[in-house]
Motif scaffolding. Sequence first.
Motif, PDB file in Angstrom:
ATOM      1  N   LEU A 110       5.794   1.837 -11.690  1.00 32.09           N
ATOM      2  CA  LEU A 110       6.506   0.615 -10.774  1.00 32.09           C
ATOM      3  C   LEU A 110       6.728   1.305  -9.099  1.00 32.09           C
ATOM      4  CD1 LEU A 110       9.502   0.257 -13.253  1.00 32.09           C
ATOM      5  CD2 LEU A 110       7.370  -1.139 -12.688  1.00 32.09           C
ATOM      6  N   GLY A 111       5.886   2.372  -8.843  1.00 30.68           N
ATOM      7  CA  GLY A 111       6.063   2.745  -7.323  1.00 30.68           C
ATOM      8  C   GLY A 111       6.871   3.718  -6.864  1.00 30.68           C
ATOM      9  N   THR A 112       7.135   4.041  -5.803  1.00 33.85           N
ATOM     10  CA  THR A 112       8.077   4.843  -5.135  1.00 33.85           C
ATOM     11  C   THR A 112       9.247   4.191  -4.764  1.00 33.85           C
ATOM     12  OG1 THR A 112       6.350   6.560  -4.611  1.00 33.85           O
ATOM     13  CG2 THR A 112       8.381   6.669  -3.553  1.00 33.85           C
ATOM     14  N   LEU A 113      10.373   4.484  -5.107  1.00 37.95           N
ATOM     15  CA  LEU A 113      11.771   3.712  -4.952  1.00 37.95           C
ATOM     16  C   LEU A 113      12.365   4.400  -3.820  1.00 37.95           C
ATOM     17  CD1 LEU A 113      13.127   2.432  -8.174  1.00 37.95           C
ATOM     18  CD2 LEU A 113      11.347   1.646  -6.613  1.00 37.95           C
ATOM     19  N   GLY A 114      13.077   3.751  -2.921  1.00 44.08           N
ATOM     20  CA  GLY A 114      14.174   4.428  -1.953  1.00 44.08           C
ATOM     21  C   GLY A 114      15.232   3.406  -2.150  1.00 44.08           C
ATOM     22  N   ARG A 115      16.277   3.443  -2.721  1.00 44.71           N
ATOM     23  CA  ARG A 115      17.167   2.444  -2.746  1.00 44.71           C
ATOM     24  C   ARG A 115      18.838   3.192  -3.095  1.00 44.71           C
ATOM     25  NH1 ARG A 115      16.787  -3.085  -3.541  1.00 44.71           N
ATOM     26  NH2 ARG A 115      14.750  -2.739  -2.908  1.00 44.71           N
ATOM     27  N   ARG A 116      19.796   2.457  -2.486  1.00 46.72           N
ATOM     28  CA  ARG A 116      21.087   3.053  -2.869  1.00 46.72           C
ATOM     29  C   ARG A 116      21.784   1.697  -3.482  1.00 46.72           C
ATOM     30  NH1 ARG A 116      25.782   5.970   0.477  1.00 46.72           N
ATOM     31  NH2 ARG A 116      25.084   7.555  -0.881  1.00 46.72           N
ATOM     32  N   LEU A 117      21.939   1.714  -4.961  1.00 44.77           N
ATOM     33  CA  LEU A 117      22.643   0.384  -5.398  1.00 44.77           C
ATOM     34  C   LEU A 117      23.879   0.688  -5.475  1.00 44.77           C
ATOM     35  CD1 LEU A 117      20.250   0.608  -8.360  1.00 44.77           C
ATOM     36  CD2 LEU A 117      19.903  -0.885  -6.200  1.00 44.77           C
ATOM     37  N   PRO A 118      24.749  -0.248  -5.107  1.00 45.19           N
ATOM     38  CA  PRO A 118      26.311  -0.307  -5.180  1.00 45.19           C
ATOM     39  C   PRO A 118      26.954  -0.326  -6.510  1.00 45.19           C
ATOM     40  CG  PRO A 118      25.534  -2.306  -4.394  1.00 45.19           C
ATOM     41  CD  PRO A 118      24.499  -1.436  -4.423  1.00 45.19           C
ATOM     42  N   ALA A 119      27.919   0.188  -6.931  1.00 39.67           N
ATOM     43  CA  ALA A 119      28.678  -0.065  -8.113  1.00 39.67           C
ATOM     44  C   ALA A 119      28.684  -1.403  -8.449  1.00 39.67           C
ATOM     45  CB  ALA A 119      30.085   0.595  -8.072  1.00 39.67           C
ATOM     46  N   GLY A 120      28.747  -1.976  -9.554  1.00 38.50           N
ATOM     47  CA  GLY A 120      28.668  -3.338 -10.202  1.00 38.50           C
ATOM     48  C   GLY A 120      27.259  -3.832 -10.096  1.00 38.50           C
ATOM     49  N   THR A 121      26.222  -3.289  -9.614  1.00 43.42           N
ATOM     50  CA  THR A 121      24.781  -3.913  -9.623  1.00 43.42           C
ATOM     51  C   THR A 121      24.305  -3.788 -11.052  1.00 43.42           C
ATOM     52  OG1 THR A 121      24.561  -2.937  -7.545  1.00 43.42           O
ATOM     53  CG2 THR A 121      22.547  -3.295  -8.875  1.00 43.42           C
ATOM     54  N   PHE A 155       0.809  -1.059   0.013  1.00 43.17           N
ATOM     55  CA  PHE A 155      -0.190  -0.084  -0.077  1.00 43.17           C
ATOM     56  C   PHE A 155       0.925   1.304  -0.063  1.00 43.17           C
ATOM     57  CE2 PHE A 155      -3.151  -2.969   2.671  1.00 43.17           C
ATOM     58  CZ  PHE A 155      -3.385  -3.451   1.661  1.00 43.17           C
ATOM     59  N   ALA A 156       2.084   1.062  -0.486  1.00 40.39           N
ATOM     60  CA  ALA A 156       2.913   2.288  -0.514  1.00 40.39           C
ATOM     61  C   ALA A 156       2.291   3.416  -1.224  1.00 40.39           C
ATOM     62  CB  ALA A 156       4.438   1.983  -0.941  1.00 40.39           C
ATOM     63  N   GLU A 157       1.843   3.135  -2.385  1.00 35.35           N
ATOM     64  CA  GLU A 157       1.409   4.129  -3.303  1.00 35.35           C
ATOM     65  C   GLU A 157       0.092   4.869  -2.813  1.00 35.35           C
ATOM     66  OE1 GLU A 157       3.494   5.247  -5.653  1.00 35.35           O
ATOM     67  OE2 GLU A 157       4.452   4.000  -4.458  1.00 35.35           O
ATOM     68  N   ASP A 158      -0.705   4.238  -2.118  1.00 36.20           N
ATOM     69  CA  ASP A 158      -1.856   4.834  -1.402  1.00 36.20           C
ATOM     70  C   ASP A 158      -1.057   5.909  -0.133  1.00 36.20           C
ATOM     71  OD1 ASP A 158      -3.562   3.784  -2.979  1.00 36.20           O
ATOM     72  OD2 ASP A 158      -3.784   1.984  -1.516  1.00 36.20           O
ATOM     73  N   THR A 159      -0.136   5.252   0.474  1.00 38.42           N
ATOM     74  CA  THR A 159       0.530   6.201   1.389  1.00 38.42           C
ATOM     75  C   THR A 159       1.044   7.669   0.871  1.00 38.42           C
ATOM     76  OG1 THR A 159       1.205   4.260   2.678  1.00 38.42           O
ATOM     77  CG2 THR A 159       2.096   6.386   3.339  1.00 38.42           C
ATOM     78  N   VAL A 160       1.606   7.435  -0.344  1.00 39.16           N
ATOM     79  CA  VAL A 160       2.042   8.389  -1.072  1.00 39.16           C
ATOM     80  C   VAL A 160       0.818   9.513  -1.551  1.00 39.16           C
ATOM     81  CG1 VAL A 160       3.684   9.264  -3.230  1.00 39.16           C
ATOM     82  CG2 VAL A 160       4.286   7.386  -1.430  1.00 39.16           C
ATOM     83  N   ALA A 161       0.034   8.927  -2.091  1.00 41.44           N
ATOM     84  CA  ALA A 161      -1.175   9.515  -2.651  1.00 41.44           C
ATOM     85  C   ALA A 161      -1.988  10.265  -1.693  1.00 41.44           C
ATOM     86  CB  ALA A 161      -2.240   8.518  -3.374  1.00 41.44           C
ATOM     87  N   LEU A 162      -1.909   9.665  -0.333  1.00 42.42           N
ATOM     88  CA  LEU A 162      -2.648  10.605   0.662  1.00 42.42           C
ATOM     89  C   LEU A 162      -1.980  11.689   0.971  1.00 42.42           C
ATOM     90  CD1 LEU A 162      -4.936   9.914   2.951  1.00 42.42           C
ATOM     91  CD2 LEU A 162      -3.201   8.894   4.219  1.00 42.42           C
ATOM     92  N   TRP A 163      -0.580  11.421   1.290  1.00 42.15           N
ATOM     93  CA  TRP A 163       0.755  12.597   1.592  1.00 42.15           C
ATOM     94  C   TRP A 163       0.373  13.855   0.462  1.00 42.15           C
ATOM     95  CZ3 TRP A 163       5.488  13.036  -1.082  1.00 42.15           C
ATOM     96  CH2 TRP A 163       6.277  13.911  -0.783  1.00 42.15           C
ATOM     97  N   ARG A 164       0.417  13.361  -0.970  1.00 41.39           N
ATOM     98  CA  ARG A 164       0.355  14.277  -1.911  1.00 41.39           C
ATOM     99  C   ARG A 164      -0.848  15.034  -1.971  1.00 41.39           C
ATOM    100  NH1 ARG A 164       3.383  13.552  -6.628  1.00 41.39           N
ATOM    101  NH2 ARG A 164       1.661  14.109  -7.931  1.00 41.39           N
ATOM    102  N   GLY A 165      -1.908  14.438  -1.551  1.00 43.57           N
ATOM    103  CA  GLY A 165      -3.438  15.212  -1.630  1.00 43.57           C
ATOM    104  C   GLY A 165      -3.850  15.731  -0.602  1.00 43.57           C
ATOM    105  N   TRP A 166      -3.093  15.808   0.632  1.00 42.63           N
ATOM    106  CA  TRP A 166      -3.766  16.214   1.849  1.00 42.63           C
ATOM    107  C   TRP A 166      -3.994  17.581   2.030  1.00 42.63           C
ATOM    108  CZ3 TRP A 166      -6.031  13.424   5.252  1.00 42.63           C
ATOM    109  CH2 TRP A 166      -6.414  13.852   6.543  1.00 42.63           C
ATOM    110  N   GLY A 167      -4.735  18.390   2.335  1.00 44.29           N
ATOM    111  CA  GLY A 167      -4.918  19.579   2.351  1.00 44.29           C
ATOM    112  C   GLY A 167      -4.143  20.622   3.628  1.00 44.29           C
ATOM    113  N   GLY A 168      -4.187  19.801   4.558  1.00 45.16           N
ATOM    114  CA  GLY A 168      -3.178  20.587   5.790  1.00 45.16           C
ATOM    115  C   GLY A 168      -1.654  20.127   5.742  1.00 45.16           C
ATOM    116  N   PRO A 169      -0.924  20.570   6.919  1.00 46.43           N
ATOM    117  CA  PRO A 169       0.370  20.612   7.171  1.00 46.43           C
ATOM    118  C   PRO A 169       0.652  18.699   6.883  1.00 46.43           C
ATOM    119  CG  PRO A 169      -0.381  21.801   8.620  1.00 46.43           C
ATOM    120  CD  PRO A 169      -1.676  21.364   7.958  1.00 46.43           C
TER     121      PRO A 169
END
Length: 580
Positions: free
Chosen positions: A506-517, A281-295
Amino acid sequence: MNPRTLYVPTPDGTALATDVCLPDGTSPLPAVLIRTPYGREAHRAELRGWAAQGFAALAQDVRGRHGSPGEWHPYRDHEETDGAATVAWVRAQAWSNGEVVAVGASYAAYCALVTVLATSEAACDTGPDTDPGDHHRDGAPDVRHGEGAPDARHRDGVPGAFLRDGVPDAVIAAVPALGLTETAREPGGPERLWARAGWWAAHGDRRDSDPDALRRALADDPRLLEHLPVARLADRLAASLGRELPSWSGLWADRTRGRLVALGSSARLPLLAVGGTRDPFAEDTVALWRGWGGPTRLLLGPWGHRLTADPAAPARTRVNLGALYVRWARAALAGRLEPTRHGVIALGDSGRWHGTRPRSTPNPASTQAATPQDSSPQEGAERRAGTDRPEAESRWSFDAPTGLHLLHGAEFNADPDRPVRSDDLTVPADGEHADRCLLLSPPLPRPLDLAGAAFARINVTADTPCADWAVRLTALDPNGRADPLAFGIVRRTDPPGEAADIIVPLGTLGRRLPAGTRLRAEIAGHHFPAHARNPHTGEDPVTATRLAPSRRTVDPRGSALHLPVVARRRYVEPAPEICR
């Protein structure tokens, strides 16, 4: 500070089992409220933690679950009015200072959000001239006289004044399960079979929970999830469970998506949205954050649905969520949060966090990338003001030496009797009788940080009237170890044999890929058992009883993978960034 159980009345007289944990002392307190179908007793340690920080802490069994009487119909009845009644009850207690933070994870996040947003929907119901702010407890007009009389603002027999008293002051929504459709189907259409079968077997049509129910059922009947039609799967599952699941078929009948996200745009109170890049449900979490009207703040870690409770989570990726929630709640109630929308994304297991703000993402139904016209007014203002955006889109073409190289499967057969499996990362060694298109990148020459939305744009053809297109991206380390990186699936109804240029988010990514990947991409017609098999006949996959193969073609020309590369690194500490 041991919790005691009380029974909180609701408008129809049903009393809901509620554990209350109070700190020592007599001063009025802010309160934290958790409403859950998963058992209030599981939250007792959490309640003691909140109480130790000076909050009155409450956990309540929703109607029809565990210690609360009545009938439970997930996402259907009573959560709005029961939540509002409980918040109003809290405010009426001698130990309350009137401030309430609604907190919840998964379905409990839905309970928290719907308590906040019910009045936004009620405002819409009263007419176009109604100001949603009129329904907030603070600054609400006097409704005891004249045109604002309570009778003018009933909802399900509950006066508007009662609804306002039942609105929390802030909300923390973790891994939110936002509705029947959001949990049952991908945004692109395909049905989430395995997860819904597991949840319904564990929690559906019963007062308590049995988390291992589906595992035991599959041990007894390994081909259970192959049952057709999907709508009657509960009949076969009932034999293993020893009980009926009458609500199963109704799960698939619901097609309403995005209600809470849309209502959130009129909210003015603070929101903390918490999720994981490995959570379905990561994309629903992000959509909620993106669309929220308050802080609003976003905390997106390298976690699955259990967040930091997952024992597989590396130690350096763990965050003391309890301490962060307390700090954020204090800032929110004190009005110290900046009136902005920002957040942090963990760069995988690296222990580093990247600061982020909303940006436009492509519409999966469109063949064009997002344009400035697709963005929100706030994003447009940020663009005009030159807001710094440290993420940059990186395009990996399918027909370029430095992009993704086609190994085999430009033409493949998507056979629902032999589907590409979601629980197996191994791939065919050669292209004979290909069941997917397979592509591979050269090794990365240097480390690569990814933070933001990814998508694949592919030029494809199917010889059937309906086809699912699944894209799975895997990171291969220098030793060849495979680690899932991203996934997306969409359903298309293009004319058979006609090429289509489509976007697969493909969703929201958060990753560090090392050299050689190396990056490995698979394009397939199925992703089973995570998702139901498309029958390729044009029939609804939920009711279909006949399956047919589908011949597919992927044209590398014009096809590409788009990744959110961090062009300007802005590492932050999550707690200070979330709480400012």
